[in-house]
Write a protein that holds these residues in place. Structure first.
Motif, PDB file in Angstrom:
ATOM      1  N   ALA A  11      -3.020 -16.478  31.254  1.00 38.80           N
ATOM      2  CA  ALA A  11      -2.348 -17.788  31.294  1.00 38.80           C
ATOM      3  C   ALA A  11      -3.354 -18.882  31.655  1.00 38.80           C
ATOM      4  O   ALA A  11      -3.363 -19.964  31.041  1.00 38.80           O
ATOM      5  N   ALA A  12      -4.208 -18.606  32.627  1.00 34.15           N
ATOM      6  CA  ALA A  12      -5.237 -19.585  33.001  1.00 34.15           C
ATOM      7  C   ALA A  12      -6.209 -19.798  31.846  1.00 34.15           C
ATOM      8  O   ALA A  12      -6.645 -20.929  31.588  1.00 34.15           O
ATOM      9  N   GLY A  13      -6.541 -18.730  31.155  1.00 34.56           N
ATOM     10  CA  GLY A  13      -7.440 -18.832  30.004  1.00 34.56           C
ATOM     11  C   GLY A  13      -6.850 -19.698  28.906  1.00 34.56           C
ATOM     12  O   GLY A  13      -7.548 -20.518  28.299  1.00 34.56           O
ATOM     13  N   LEU A  14      -5.556 -19.547  28.645  1.00 34.95           N
ATOM     14  CA  LEU A  14      -4.905 -20.385  27.626  1.00 34.95           C
ATOM     15  C   LEU A  14      -4.937 -21.857  28.026  1.00 34.95           C
ATOM     16  O   LEU A  14      -5.184 -22.732  27.193  1.00 34.95           O
ATOM     17  N   ARG A  15      -4.704 -22.131  29.317  1.00 33.07           N
ATOM     18  CA  ARG A  15      -4.765 -23.523  29.792  1.00 33.07           C
ATOM     19  C   ARG A  15      -6.177 -24.088  29.652  1.00 33.07           C
ATOM     20  O   ARG A  15      -6.373 -25.206  29.171  1.00 33.07           O
ATOM     21  N   MET A  16      -7.162 -23.288  30.071  1.00 28.28           N
ATOM     22  CA  MET A  16      -8.547 -23.746  29.989  1.00 28.28           C
ATOM     23  C   MET A  16      -8.990 -23.907  28.541  1.00 28.28           C
ATOM     24  O   MET A  16      -9.700 -24.861  28.195  1.00 28.28           O
ATOM     25  N   LEU A  17      -8.563 -23.007  27.691  1.00 32.48           N
ATOM     26  CA  LEU A  17      -8.882 -23.104  26.277  1.00 32.48           C
ATOM     27  C   LEU A  17      -8.324 -24.403  25.704  1.00 32.48           C
ATOM     28  O   LEU A  17      -9.016 -25.140  25.004  1.00 32.48           O
ATOM     29  N   ALA A  18      -7.069 -24.699  26.023  1.00 26.30           N
ATOM     30  CA  ALA A  18      -6.436 -25.926  25.531  1.00 26.30           C
ATOM     31  C   ALA A  18      -7.131 -27.167  26.071  1.00 26.30           C
ATOM     32  O   ALA A  18      -7.288 -28.160  25.361  1.00 26.30           O
ATOM     33  N   ASP A  19      -7.564 -27.110  27.331  1.00 26.74           N
ATOM     34  CA  ASP A  19      -8.155 -28.285  27.976  1.00 26.74           C
ATOM     35  C   ASP A  19      -9.619 -28.509  27.633  1.00 26.74           C
ATOM     36  O   ASP A  19     -10.052 -29.656  27.469  1.00 26.74           O
ATOM     37  N   THR A  20     -10.384 -27.424  27.533  1.00 31.93           N
ATOM     38  CA  THR A  20     -11.835 -27.598  27.402  1.00 31.93           C
ATOM     39  C   THR A  20     -12.484 -26.747  26.316  1.00 31.93           C
ATOM     40  O   THR A  20     -13.693 -26.853  26.111  1.00 31.93           O
ATOM     41  N   GLY A  21     -11.744 -25.895  25.643  1.00 29.64           N
ATOM     42  CA  GLY A  21     -12.309 -25.091  24.568  1.00 29.64           C
ATOM     43  C   GLY A  21     -12.807 -23.735  25.026  1.00 29.64           C
ATOM     44  O   GLY A  21     -12.815 -23.429  26.216  1.00 29.64           O
ATOM     45  N   PRO A  22     -13.247 -22.898  24.089  1.00 32.37           N
ATOM     46  CA  PRO A  22     -13.611 -21.513  24.403  1.00 32.37           C
ATOM     47  C   PRO A  22     -14.866 -21.364  25.267  1.00 32.37           C
ATOM     48  O   PRO A  22     -15.064 -20.320  25.877  1.00 32.37           O
ATOM     49  N   GLU A  23     -15.682 -22.413  25.355  1.00 34.68           N
ATOM     50  CA  GLU A  23     -16.895 -22.326  26.171  1.00 34.68           C
ATOM     51  C   GLU A  23     -16.560 -22.089  27.649  1.00 34.68           C
ATOM     52  O   GLU A  23     -17.369 -21.544  28.393  1.00 34.68           O
ATOM     53  N   ALA A  99      -2.192 -24.359  23.255  1.00 41.19           N
ATOM     54  CA  ALA A  99      -3.542 -23.843  23.000  1.00 41.19           C
ATOM     55  C   ALA A  99      -3.857 -23.708  21.510  1.00 41.19           C
ATOM     56  O   ALA A  99      -5.007 -23.460  21.145  1.00 41.19           O
ATOM     57  N   GLU A 100      -2.852 -23.914  20.672  1.00 32.00           N
ATOM     58  CA  GLU A 100      -3.047 -23.646  19.242  1.00 32.00           C
ATOM     59  C   GLU A 100      -4.190 -24.430  18.597  1.00 32.00           C
ATOM     60  O   GLU A 100      -4.994 -23.839  17.865  1.00 32.00           O
ATOM     61  N   PRO A 101      -4.324 -25.739  18.818  1.00 31.44           N
ATOM     62  CA  PRO A 101      -5.455 -26.433  18.175  1.00 31.44           C
ATOM     63  C   PRO A 101      -6.810 -25.846  18.579  1.00 31.44           C
ATOM     64  O   PRO A 101      -7.705 -25.709  17.735  1.00 31.44           O
ATOM     65  N   ALA A 102      -6.954 -25.458  19.824  1.00 27.18           N
ATOM     66  CA  ALA A 102      -8.216 -24.872  20.285  1.00 27.18           C
ATOM     67  C   ALA A 102      -8.435 -23.493  19.668  1.00 27.18           C
ATOM     68  O   ALA A 102      -9.565 -23.140  19.303  1.00 27.18           O
ATOM     69  N   ILE A 103      -7.374 -22.708  19.540  1.00 28.43           N
ATOM     70  CA  ILE A 103      -7.500 -21.384  18.898  1.00 28.43           C
ATOM     71  C   ILE A 103      -7.896 -21.562  17.434  1.00 28.43           C
ATOM     72  O   ILE A 103      -8.749 -20.835  16.924  1.00 28.43           O
ATOM     73  N   LEU A 108     -12.843 -20.779  13.580  1.00 21.95           N
ATOM     74  CA  LEU A 108     -13.923 -21.098  12.646  1.00 21.95           C
ATOM     75  C   LEU A 108     -15.189 -20.305  12.950  1.00 21.95           C
ATOM     76  O   LEU A 108     -16.018 -20.090  12.061  1.00 21.95           O
ATOM     77  N   SER A 109     -15.326 -19.837  14.193  1.00 24.36           N
ATOM     78  CA  SER A 109     -16.529 -19.095  14.575  1.00 24.36           C
ATOM     79  C   SER A 109     -16.244 -17.733  15.206  1.00 24.36           C
ATOM     80  O   SER A 109     -17.170 -17.030  15.589  1.00 24.36           O
ATOM     81  N   ASN A 110     -14.972 -17.361  15.310  1.00 28.22           N
ATOM     82  CA  ASN A 110     -14.603 -16.101  15.953  1.00 28.22           C
ATOM     83  C   ASN A 110     -13.667 -15.334  15.019  1.00 28.22           C
ATOM     84  O   ASN A 110     -12.561 -15.800  14.721  1.00 28.22           O
ATOM     85  N   ASP A 111     -14.121 -14.176  14.558  1.00 25.73           N
ATOM     86  CA  ASP A 111     -13.346 -13.401  13.581  1.00 25.73           C
ATOM     87  C   ASP A 111     -11.986 -12.965  14.101  1.00 25.73           C
ATOM     88  O   ASP A 111     -11.005 -12.973  13.364  1.00 25.73           O
ATOM     89  N   GLN A 112     -11.927 -12.559  15.378  1.00 23.69           N
ATOM     90  CA  GLN A 112     -10.633 -12.121  15.899  1.00 23.69           C
ATOM     91  C   GLN A 112      -9.661 -13.291  15.970  1.00 23.69           C
ATOM     92  O   GLN A 112      -8.482 -13.148  15.639  1.00 23.69           O
ATOM     93  N   ALA A 113     -10.128 -14.452  16.381  1.00 21.77           N
ATOM     94  CA  ALA A 113      -9.267 -15.635  16.408  1.00 21.77           C
ATOM     95  C   ALA A 113      -8.813 -15.977  14.990  1.00 21.77           C
ATOM     96  O   ALA A 113      -7.649 -16.335  14.775  1.00 21.77           O
ATOM     97  N   ALA A 114      -9.714 -15.854  14.020  1.00 26.50           N
ATOM     98  CA  ALA A 114      -9.354 -16.136  12.623  1.00 26.50           C
ATOM     99  C   ALA A 114      -8.268 -15.179  12.135  1.00 26.50           C
ATOM    100  O   ALA A 114      -7.314 -15.598  11.473  1.00 26.50           O
ATOM    101  N   ARG A 115      -8.385 -13.905  12.469  1.00 28.17           N
ATOM    102  CA  ARG A 115      -7.357 -12.933  12.068  1.00 28.17           C
ATOM    103  C   ARG A 115      -6.027 -13.236  12.756  1.00 28.17           C
ATOM    104  O   ARG A 115      -4.959 -13.119  12.154  1.00 28.17           O
ATOM    105  N   ALA A 116      -6.088 -13.629  14.020  1.00 32.52           N
ATOM    106  CA  ALA A 116      -4.864 -13.957  14.758  1.00 32.52           C
ATOM    107  C   ALA A 116      -4.173 -15.178  14.161  1.00 32.52           C
ATOM    108  O   ALA A 116      -2.949 -15.182  13.980  1.00 32.52           O
ATOM    109  N   VAL A 117      -4.936 -16.204  13.845  1.00 39.46           N
ATOM    110  CA  VAL A 117      -4.365 -17.405  13.230  1.00 39.46           C
ATOM    111  C   VAL A 117      -3.747 -17.055  11.881  1.00 39.46           C
ATOM    112  O   VAL A 117      -2.642 -17.511  11.554  1.00 39.46           O
TER     113      VAL A 117
END
Length: 173
Positions: A11-23, A99-103, A108-117
């Motif tokens: 849950a924290a990861g989803l919030r951080m992803l939405a706020d600041t991206g996967p970095e 978190a969807e826009p960040a995912i 675009l650079s992560n194959d697992q994220a691309a498959r999930a989308v």
């Protein structure tokens, strides 16, 4: 220090992803944000890539459920179609939607994220196609166009463009 569960980290990861991206999805910044230790992170995840995999899988398995539930509760198929597409466009169907826009950007650079989308979009496409079929529109390209419009809608748009698009499609049948 509170004992965190795996779902707390996700849950924290989803919030951080939405706020600041996967970095920001690394053990140290996440532990700091949660006021915990990296040891707690590594108790639940073998490494950062396994955390990324768990987060992406968690998102893909859950993001569409509230969207489909709300559409299912609509009075008519037309109302369900409008509800579903408006919620996708406004990302107004729960924490996972935020978190969807960040995912999508991460995909675009992560194959697992691309498959999930792709999986999430396919589920949405199936649902939109089924609703369109129920109201007499069988052209699958229409479902693709509606999903593309809803997914690509900017956050700050005003009015009701998705409702207007759905109304236009229905008026043309």
């Amino acid at each position: 220090m509170a004992r965190l569960k795996k779902t707390d980290w996700i849950a924290a990861g989803l919030r951080m992803l939405a706020d600041t991206g996967p970095e920001s999805l690394k053990a140290e910044p996440m532990a700091r944000a949660l006021g915990n230790t990296k040891g707690s992170f590594y108790w639940h995840f073998a490494d950062v890539p396994s955390f990324h995999n768990a987060l992406i899988s968690h998102w893909a398995e859950r993001v569409n459920a509230p969207l489909f539930d709300r559409a299912e509760a609509a009075d008519t198929h037309t109302a369900a179609l409008r509800s579903m597409t408006q919620q996708i466009a406004q990302r107004d169907f729960g924490d996972h939607a935020r978190a969807e826009p960040a995912i999508r950007a991460w995909a675009l650079s992560n194959d697992q994220a691309a498959r999930a989308v792709a999986r999430v979009d396919d589920e949405r496409l199936q649902a939109i196609s089924a609703l369109l079929e129920r109201v007499g529109v069988s052209n699958r390209d229409i479902a693709h166009a509606i999903l593309a419009a809803a997914t690509g809608m900017p956050d700050d748009i005003t009015g009701d463009p998705m409702g207007t698009l759905v109304d236009l499609v229905l008026a043309l049948r």
